[in-house]
Design an enzyme around this catalytic site. Sequence first.
Site, PDB file in Angstrom:
ATOM      1  N   ARG A 103       0.863  -1.186   0.000  1.00 42.75           N
ATOM      2  CA  ARG A 103       0.000   0.000   0.000  1.00 42.75           C
ATOM      3  C   ARG A 103       0.896   1.231   0.000  1.00 42.75           C
ATOM      4  O   ARG A 103       1.801   1.334   0.829  1.00 42.75           O
ATOM      5  CB  ARG A 103      -0.869  -0.056   1.254  1.00 42.75           C
ATOM      6  CG  ARG A 103      -1.861   1.038   1.382  1.00 42.75           C
ATOM      7  CD  ARG A 103      -2.712   0.822   2.606  1.00 42.75           C
ATOM      8  NE  ARG A 103      -2.124   1.361   3.810  1.00 42.75           N
ATOM      9  CZ  ARG A 103      -2.818   1.775   4.859  1.00 42.75           C
ATOM     10  NH1 ARG A 103      -4.126   1.667   4.858  1.00 42.75           N
ATOM     11  NH2 ARG A 103      -2.219   2.257   5.916  1.00 42.75           N
ATOM     12  N   THR A 107      -1.010   7.719  -0.848  1.00 40.84           N
ATOM     13  CA  THR A 107      -2.287   7.646  -1.591  1.00 40.84           C
ATOM     14  C   THR A 107      -3.208   6.559  -1.022  1.00 40.84           C
ATOM     15  O   THR A 107      -4.401   6.551  -1.318  1.00 40.84           O
ATOM     16  CB  THR A 107      -2.022   7.308  -3.068  1.00 40.84           C
ATOM     17  OG1 THR A 107      -1.430   5.990  -3.119  1.00 40.84           O
ATOM     18  CG2 THR A 107      -1.079   8.314  -3.704  1.00 40.84           C
ATOM     19  N   ASP A 201       1.486  -1.196  12.306  1.00 44.06           N
ATOM     20  CA  ASP A 201       1.841  -1.767  11.005  1.00 44.06           C
ATOM     21  C   ASP A 201       2.204  -3.247  11.186  1.00 44.06           C
ATOM     22  O   ASP A 201       3.242  -3.578  11.765  1.00 44.06           O
ATOM     23  CB  ASP A 201       3.023  -0.983  10.409  1.00 44.06           C
ATOM     24  CG  ASP A 201       3.309  -1.417   8.980  1.00 44.06           C
ATOM     25  OD1 ASP A 201       3.477  -2.630   8.746  1.00 44.06           O
ATOM     26  OD2 ASP A 201       3.344  -0.543   8.106  1.00 44.06           O
ATOM     27  N   ASP A 204       5.597  -4.450   9.681  1.00 47.14           N
ATOM     28  CA  ASP A 204       6.758  -3.972  10.447  1.00 47.14           C
ATOM     29  C   ASP A 204       6.863  -4.701  11.776  1.00 47.14           C
ATOM     30  O   ASP A 204       7.964  -5.029  12.235  1.00 47.14           O
ATOM     31  CB  ASP A 204       6.645  -2.464  10.705  1.00 47.14           C
ATOM     32  CG  ASP A 204       6.884  -1.653   9.436  1.00 47.14           C
ATOM     33  OD1 ASP A 204       7.177  -2.261   8.396  1.00 47.14           O
ATOM     34  OD2 ASP A 204       6.763  -0.421   9.497  1.00 47.14           O
TER      35      ASP A 204
HETATM   36  C1  PRP Z   1      -0.729  -3.904   5.008  1.00 47.08           C
HETATM   37  C2  PRP Z   1      -1.611  -5.096   5.330  1.00 47.08           C
HETATM   38  C3  PRP Z   1      -2.549  -5.124   4.153  1.00 47.08           C
HETATM   39  C4  PRP Z   1      -2.715  -3.663   3.819  1.00 47.08           C
HETATM   40  C5  PRP Z   1      -4.033  -3.205   4.372  1.00 47.08           C
HETATM   41  O1  PRP Z   1       0.245  -4.265   4.107  1.00 47.08           O
HETATM   42  O2  PRP Z   1      -0.895  -6.276   5.512  1.00 47.08           O
HETATM   43  O3  PRP Z   1      -2.025  -5.841   3.040  1.00 47.08           O
HETATM   44  O4  PRP Z   1      -1.647  -2.959   4.472  1.00 47.08           O
HETATM   45  O5  PRP Z   1      -4.302  -1.911   3.990  1.00 47.08           O
HETATM   46  P1  PRP Z   1      -5.522  -1.530   3.057  1.00 47.08           P
HETATM   47  O6  PRP Z   1      -6.704  -2.307   3.526  1.00 47.08           O
HETATM   48  O7  PRP Z   1      -5.685  -0.051   3.293  1.00 47.08           O
HETATM   49  O8  PRP Z   1      -5.160  -1.842   1.624  1.00 47.08           O
HETATM   50  P2  PRP Z   1       1.353  -3.237   3.568  1.00 47.08           P
HETATM   51  O9  PRP Z   1       0.895  -2.638   2.269  1.00 47.08           O
HETATM   52  O10 PRP Z   1       1.733  -2.284   4.645  1.00 47.08           O
HETATM   53  O11 PRP Z   1       2.543  -4.176   3.187  1.00 47.08           O
HETATM   54  P3  PRP Z   1       3.423  -5.161   4.125  1.00 47.08           P
HETATM   55  O12 PRP Z   1       2.562  -6.332   4.460  1.00 47.08           O
HETATM   56  O13 PRP Z   1       4.567  -5.509   3.236  1.00 47.08           O
HETATM   57  O14 PRP Z   1       3.866  -4.392   5.343  1.00 47.08           O
HETATM   58  N1  URA Z   2      -1.749  -1.798   7.410  1.00 47.95           N
HETATM   59  C1  URA Z   2      -1.343  -2.150   8.654  1.00 47.95           C
HETATM   60  O1  URA Z   2      -0.401  -2.942   8.795  1.00 47.95           O
HETATM   61  N2  URA Z   2      -1.983  -1.627   9.710  1.00 47.95           N
HETATM   62  C2  URA Z   2      -3.028  -0.777   9.590  1.00 47.95           C
HETATM   63  O2  URA Z   2      -3.592  -0.341  10.604  1.00 47.95           O
HETATM   64  C3  URA Z   2      -3.420  -0.402   8.292  1.00 47.95           C
HETATM   65  C4  URA Z   2      -2.771  -0.940   7.218  1.00 47.95           C
END
Ligand code: PRP
Ligand code: URA
Length: 210
Positions: A103, A107, A201, A204
Site C-alpha cells: 500500500r 495515496t 503496522d 513492520d
Molecule cells: C498492510 C496489510 C494489508 C494492507 C491493508 O500491508 O498487511 O495488506 O496494508 O491496507 P488496506 O486495507 O488499506 O489496503 P502493507 O501494504 O503495509 O505491506 P506489508 O505487508 O509488506 O507491510
Molecule cells: N496496514 C497495517 O499494517 N496496519 C493498519 O492499521 C493499516 C494498514
Amino acid sequence: MRVHVADHPLITHKLTVLRDENTPSPVFRALVEELMTLLAYEGTRGVRVEPVDIVTPVAATTGVRIADPKPLIVPILRAGLGMLEGMVKLLPSAEVGFLGMARNEETLQPTTYAERLPDDLSDRQCFVLDPMLATGGSLAAAIEFLLQRGATDVTAICILAAPEGLAFVEEQLHGRDVTVVLGALDERLNEHGYIVPGLGDAGDRLYGTV
Ligand code: PRP
Ligand code: URA
C-alpha cells in the site's frame, strides 16, 4: 458477502497481547500464527470434502477427506506470510500461491509487485490471508485477482478490520459471493488509513521496517 467476526475469549485475549505496543516481535509472530489457527477453524467451515471408506480396528465405516482439487491458500505478502504456518497446520494438504502487495502510504492505493498463482483457478477453493483489512484496497484487489482467474469460492481471513474497509470490499464485489472471517471488527480508520485501535503496522511488527 458473508462476514463472520470471531467471538471467543481466547481470541480476544491473544488479540489484546498482539495489540500491545510493548509486545516484542518474536511474541507477535507466534501470536499471529496461533490466531490464524484459531480463525482457520471458522474459516474452513465450508471446506469441500468427499466421502472415503476406511476400516477401523473394529469395523468398516465411511468418513471424509479433503476433496480434489485441493484448496489454495494465498497469503498476501508481507504480513500475510505470518499467517501461513497457522493455516497450513490445519490444512496440510492445501497448495499455496503468493500475492505480493504494498500500500502506498500517501495515496493508500495498493500495487501488486509479485504473483505466483496457478493460471486457472476454476473450481478451486481459495483462502486469502492478510492480517489487516484497513481501507480494503489491498484485499479487494487480491480477491478481484482471484475471481478474474476463475475462482468462485473465496474466503478471506483477516485478524483485524475497519468497518470502512469492510464496506469498501463489499461494494467492490458487486454481489459476488465471498466470505470474510475476522478476529475483530475495530472502531474506524484514522486520517493515515490505520485501523483504530488496531495494532500498528503488521508487516513492520512481524518483520521490521523496510
Ligand atoms: C498492510 C496489510 C494489508 C494492507 C491493508 O500491508 O498487511 O495488506 O496494508 O491496507 P488496506 O486495507 O488499506 O489496503 P502493507 O501494504 O503495509 O505491506 P506489508 O505487508 O509488506 O507491510
Ligand atoms: N496496514 C497495517 O499494517 N496496519 C493498519 O492499521 C493499516 C494498514
